[in-house]
Write a protein that holds these residues in place. Structure first.
Motif, PDB file in Angstrom:
ATOM      1  N   UNK A   1       0.844  -1.194   0.000  1.00 42.22           N
ATOM      2  CA  UNK A   1       0.000   0.000   0.000  1.00 42.22           C
ATOM      3  C   UNK A   1       0.879   1.243   0.000  1.00 42.22           C
ATOM      4  N   UNK A   2       0.367   2.367  -0.469  1.00 40.29           N
ATOM      5  CA  UNK A   2       1.151   3.600  -0.469  1.00 40.29           C
ATOM      6  C   UNK A   2       1.631   3.962   0.934  1.00 40.29           C
ATOM      7  N   UNK A   3       2.877   4.393   1.035  1.00 41.93           N
ATOM      8  CA  UNK A   3       3.465   4.705   2.337  1.00 41.93           C
ATOM      9  C   UNK A   3       3.419   6.191   2.665  1.00 41.93           C
ATOM     10  N   UNK A   4       2.984   7.022   1.717  1.00 44.60           N
ATOM     11  CA  UNK A   4       3.132   8.478   1.869  1.00 44.60           C
ATOM     12  C   UNK A   4       2.520   9.015   3.153  1.00 44.60           C
ATOM     13  N   UNK A   5       1.280   8.601   3.446  1.00 41.77           N
ATOM     14  CA  UNK A   5       0.587   9.138   4.625  1.00 41.77           C
ATOM     15  C   UNK A   5       1.308   8.720   5.909  1.00 41.77           C
ATOM     16  N   UNK A   6       1.657   7.459   6.011  1.00 36.16           N
ATOM     17  CA  UNK A   6       2.329   6.974   7.222  1.00 36.16           C
ATOM     18  C   UNK A   6       3.703   7.606   7.367  1.00 36.16           C
ATOM     19  N   UNK A   7       4.427   7.775   6.292  1.00 34.08           N
ATOM     20  CA  UNK A   7       5.753   8.401   6.351  1.00 34.08           C
ATOM     21  C   UNK A   7       5.638   9.841   6.852  1.00 34.08           C
ATOM     22  N   UNK A   8       4.628  10.561   6.410  1.00 28.78           N
ATOM     23  CA  UNK A   8       4.419  11.926   6.891  1.00 28.78           C
ATOM     24  C   UNK A   8       4.086  11.935   8.380  1.00 28.78           C
ATOM     25  N   UNK A   9       3.297  10.962   8.827  1.00 28.65           N
ATOM     26  CA  UNK A   9       2.966  10.866  10.251  1.00 28.65           C
ATOM     27  C   UNK A   9       4.202  10.578  11.095  1.00 28.65           C
ATOM     28  N   UNK A  10       5.064   9.723  10.593  1.00 29.37           N
ATOM     29  CA  UNK A  10       6.303   9.399  11.308  1.00 29.37           C
ATOM     30  C   UNK A  10       7.174  10.645  11.458  1.00 29.37           C
ATOM     31  N   UNK A  11       7.341  11.374  10.363  1.00 29.87           N
ATOM     32  CA  UNK A  11       8.170  12.585  10.415  1.00 29.87           C
ATOM     33  C   UNK A  11       7.572  13.620  11.355  1.00 29.87           C
ATOM     34  N   UNK A  12       6.252  13.735  11.340  1.00 28.71           N
ATOM     35  CA  UNK A  12       5.583  14.681  12.227  1.00 28.71           C
ATOM     36  C   UNK A  12       5.742  14.270  13.686  1.00 28.71           C
ATOM     37  N   UNK A  13       5.547  12.994  13.970  1.00 26.34           N
ATOM     38  CA  UNK A  13       5.587  12.507  15.347  1.00 26.34           C
ATOM     39  C   UNK A  13       6.967  12.701  15.979  1.00 26.34           C
TER      40      UNK A  13
ATOM     41  N   UNK B   1       9.360  14.649  14.723  1.00 21.34           N
ATOM     42  CA  UNK B   1       9.915  15.948  14.353  1.00 21.34           C
ATOM     43  C   UNK B   1      11.234  15.786  13.606  1.00 21.34           C
ATOM     44  N   UNK B   2      11.201  14.984  12.539  1.00 19.22           N
ATOM     45  CA  UNK B   2      12.405  14.711  11.740  1.00 19.22           C
ATOM     46  C   UNK B   2      12.091  14.957  10.269  1.00 19.22           C
ATOM     47  N   UNK B   3      13.169  14.977   9.470  1.00 15.65           N
ATOM     48  CA  UNK B   3      13.023  15.139   8.022  1.00 15.65           C
ATOM     49  C   UNK B   3      13.468  13.910   7.245  1.00 15.65           C
ATOM     50  N   UNK B   4      14.419  13.161   7.795  1.00 17.55           N
ATOM     51  CA  UNK B   4      14.971  12.009   7.088  1.00 17.55           C
ATOM     52  C   UNK B   4      14.983  10.779   7.980  1.00 17.55           C
ATOM     53  N   UNK B   5      15.218   9.627   7.364  1.00 13.23           N
ATOM     54  CA  UNK B   5      15.321   8.388   8.132  1.00 13.23           C
ATOM     55  C   UNK B   5      16.536   8.410   9.053  1.00 13.23           C
ATOM     56  N   UNK B   6      17.584   9.060   8.638  1.00  6.87           N
ATOM     57  CA  UNK B   6      18.773   9.161   9.500  1.00  6.87           C
ATOM     58  C   UNK B   6      18.452   9.917  10.788  1.00  6.87           C
ATOM     59  N   UNK B   7      17.562  10.906  10.684  1.00  6.44           N
ATOM     60  CA  UNK B   7      17.155  11.650  11.875  1.00  6.44           C
ATOM     61  C   UNK B   7      16.402  10.771  12.877  1.00  6.44           C
ATOM     62  N   UNK B   8      15.842   9.661  12.402  1.00  2.45           N
ATOM     63  CA  UNK B   8      15.091   8.760  13.270  1.00  2.45           C
ATOM     64  C   UNK B   8      15.983   7.851  14.106  1.00  2.45           C
ATOM     65  N   UNK B   9      17.219   7.659  13.684  1.00  2.00           N
ATOM     66  CA  UNK B   9      18.082   6.671  14.350  1.00  2.00           C
ATOM     67  C   UNK B   9      18.294   6.950  15.835  1.00  2.00           C
ATOM     68  N   UNK B  10      18.485   8.196  16.276  1.00  2.73           N
ATOM     69  CA  UNK B  10      18.603   8.423  17.727  1.00  2.73           C
ATOM     70  C   UNK B  10      17.382   7.945  18.503  1.00  2.73           C
ATOM     71  N   UNK B  11      16.194   8.077  17.908  1.00  4.15           N
ATOM     72  CA  UNK B  11      14.974   7.625  18.580  1.00  4.15           C
ATOM     73  C   UNK B  11      14.888   6.103  18.644  1.00  4.15           C
ATOM     74  N   UNK B  12      15.625   5.433  17.784  1.00 10.22           N
ATOM     75  CA  UNK B  12      15.638   3.966  17.782  1.00 10.22           C
ATOM     76  C   UNK B  12      16.720   3.403  18.698  1.00 10.22           C
ATOM     77  N   UNK B  13      17.704   4.210  19.041  1.00 10.34           N
ATOM     78  CA  UNK B  13      18.849   3.703  19.806  1.00 10.34           C
ATOM     79  C   UNK B  13      19.173   4.592  21.011  1.00 10.34           C
ATOM     80  N   UNK B  14      20.016   5.604  20.823  1.00 11.28           N
ATOM     81  CA  UNK B  14      20.523   6.383  21.961  1.00 11.28           C
ATOM     82  C   UNK B  14      19.422   7.076  22.752  1.00 11.28           C
ATOM     83  N   UNK B  15      18.391   7.574  22.077  1.00 14.53           N
ATOM     84  CA  UNK B  15      17.317   8.303  22.750  1.00 14.53           C
ATOM     85  C   UNK B  15      16.011   7.514  22.752  1.00 14.53           C
TER      86      UNK B  15
END
Length: 365
Positions: A178-190, A192-206
Motif C-alpha cells: 500500500x502507499x506509504x506516503x501518509x504513514x511516512x508523513x505521520x512518522x516525520x511529524x511525530x 519531528x524529523x526530516x529524514x530516516x537518519x534523523x530517526x536513528x537516535x529515537x531507535x537507539x541512543x534516545x
C-alpha cells in the motif's frame, strides 16, 4: 478501621486505590510508571510509597497508619524472585506503608477485577501480554516478552511495523503493498524529523518506548480516514491478538467456561480501536477450533481494584465487592456457527506479519 490498597502499575503510568472495610474506595490517585525493568526496584518502591502517601492524605488517613494489605499488580512482575525482592524493598525502605503485600503481574490484577475465580486477560497497550488464570491457581502466559522479543499486537508493535515497512519500501528492499506516503508523513511529524537518519537516535541512543509507541495513535487516526497501510497494520494487530488467545485456550479449565463463554478481559489503549482490529481478529479466530465462545470485556474500574482484592484474599479477609460494576461486555465471538460451517480447523503461523489483500482493504474503505 482497616484499609486495603491496590496498585495498577504500567510502563507509562500507575494508579492506586485505597478501600475501607466495606470495600468502598476512600482514595484514588495516580503516579509514574512502575515497571522495574525500566526504572529499577528501588525507584518502583519509591513511586509506590509516594502514591500511598498522597492517597492517605486525600483520605484523611494518618501517615503512620499502615494499610492492612497492599496488592501490587505491576508491569514486568512475572518472576517470583524479583517480586519477592520488591516486597522486601517495600518492607525495608518504607515500613509504614503496609502490613502485608502481594506482588504479581499487571495481567493478574486485570483478571481479578472482573472475576473471583480467574479468567483470561489480554493487554494491548504500550506493550502486549496474555495470561490465563484457572480456578485451581494455575497460570499460563503467551507473550509479555517486551519489544525486543515480542509485543505483537501492541501500540509499539504497530508503530515499529509502520516504520519498518516505510524503511524497506524506500530502500527498495521490500515494496509495501500500500502507499506509504501518509504513514511516512505521520512518522516525520511525530518524531519531528526530516529524514530516516534523523530517526536513528529515537531507535537507539534516545529510545523512549512509550513515546515511540504513541505514534500508534496517529496511525489509528489515519486508519479511520481510510489510509490503506494504516488499516492493514491494525488488521494485522487483530490477528496477533487472536493468536495469543488461541494459544492459551487449550489450558482453560472447565469451571471457567461453565456458562459456555470464556471471559477475556481487554486492557490497553489499542483496544480503543477495536473497530479497526475486529476484521483481522475474526479472520484469525476462524482458523482455530475452540470449543466455547469468547466474551471480550472491558474494565470500567482501575485494575488497582483487582490488586486490592487479591491482597485482601491473600490474608483471608473477605473484602466486599460487586464484580458486575467493574466491567462491560465489548464483543461476543460465537464459535457455533463457525464450527457447523466447517471453519473450525486449526492452523499454524510463524508470525504476525501477514497483511490482508488489497481487495480486503478496498472493501473496508
Amino acid at each position: 478501621m482497616k484499609y486495603f490498597g491496590g496498585v495498577e502499575g504500567g510502563a507509562t503510568h500507575s494508579r492506586l486505590v485505597i478501600c475501607d472495610e466495606q470495600g468502598s474506595a476512600v482514595a484514588l490517585t495516580s503516579g509514574l510508571g512502575t515497571n522495574h525493568w525500566m526504572v529499577g526496584i528501588p525507584e518502583v518502591a519509591r513511586r509506590i510509597s509516594d502514591m500511598v502517601e498522597r492517597a492517605k492524605e486525600e483520605a484523611g488517613i494518618e501517615q503512620d497508619v499502615r494499610l492492612t494489605s497492599l496488592g501490587l499488580s505491576l508491569s514486568g512482575c512475572e518472576q517470583e524472585a524479583t517480586n519477592r525482592e520488591l516486597e522486601k524493598e517495600m518492607h525495608n525502605a518504607f515500613p509504614d506503608i503496609s502490613e502485608s503485600y502481594i506482588v504479581c503481574s499487571d495481567t493478574m490484577g486485570s483478571v481479578f477485577t472482573a472475576s473471583p475465580i480467574g479468567g483470561m486477560v489480554v493487554i494491548s497497550g504500550t506493550g502486549s501480554n496474555a495470561l490465563l488464570r484457572n480456578p485451581d491457581g494455575s497460570t499460563y502466559t503467551c507473550g509479555g516478552w517486551g519489544h525486543f522479543m515480542g509485543d505483537e499486537g501492541s501500540a509499539f508493535h504497530i508503530a515499529h511495523r509502520a516504520m519498518k515497512i516505510v524503511f524497506d519500501d524506500i530502500d527498495n528492499l521490500e515494496k509495501s503493498r500500500y502507499p506509504i506516503d501518509r504513514v511516512w508523513e505521520l512518522i516525520k511529524l511525530h518524531f519531528n524529523v526530516d529524514t530516516r537518519f534523523d530517526l536513528l537516535p529515537h531507535c537507539y541512543a534516545k529510545f523512549d518506548k512509550p513515546f515511540y509507541a504513541s505514534l500508534c495513535k496517529k496511525i489509528a487516526h489515519a486508519a479511520d480516514q481510510d489510509d490503506a497501510l494504516s488499516m492493514s497494520l491494525f488488521n494485522e494487530a487483530g490477528r496477533c491478538i487472536a493468536r495469543s488467545i488461541a494459544a492459551l485456550t487449550p489450558k482453560v479449565q472447565t469451571e471457567l467456561v461453565k456458562t459456555g463463554d470464556l471471559s477475556v478481559v481487554c486492557v490497553g489503549s489499542v483496544w480503543h480501536s477495536w473497530h479497526l482490529l475486529k476484521e483481522g481478529f475474526e479472520h484469525e479466530m476462524h482458523k482455530h477450533d475452540i470449543p466455547f465462545d469468547l466474551k471480550l470485556v472491558t474494565i470500567t474500574k482501575s485494575m488497582a481494584y483487582g490488586a486490592c482484592y487479591l491482597a485482601a484474599d491473600a490474608i483471608d479477609h473477605q473484602l466486599p465487592r460487586n464484580y458486575l460494576d467493574n466491567f462491560d461486555v465489548m464483543y461476543h465471538y460465537r464459535t457455533k456457527e463457525k464450527t457447523t460451517n466447517g471453519l473450525g480447523s486449526s492452523s499454524s503461523s510463524n508470525g504476525c506479519q501477514s497483511i490482508p489483500s488489497v481487495e480486503s482493504i478496498a472493501v473496508q474503505a
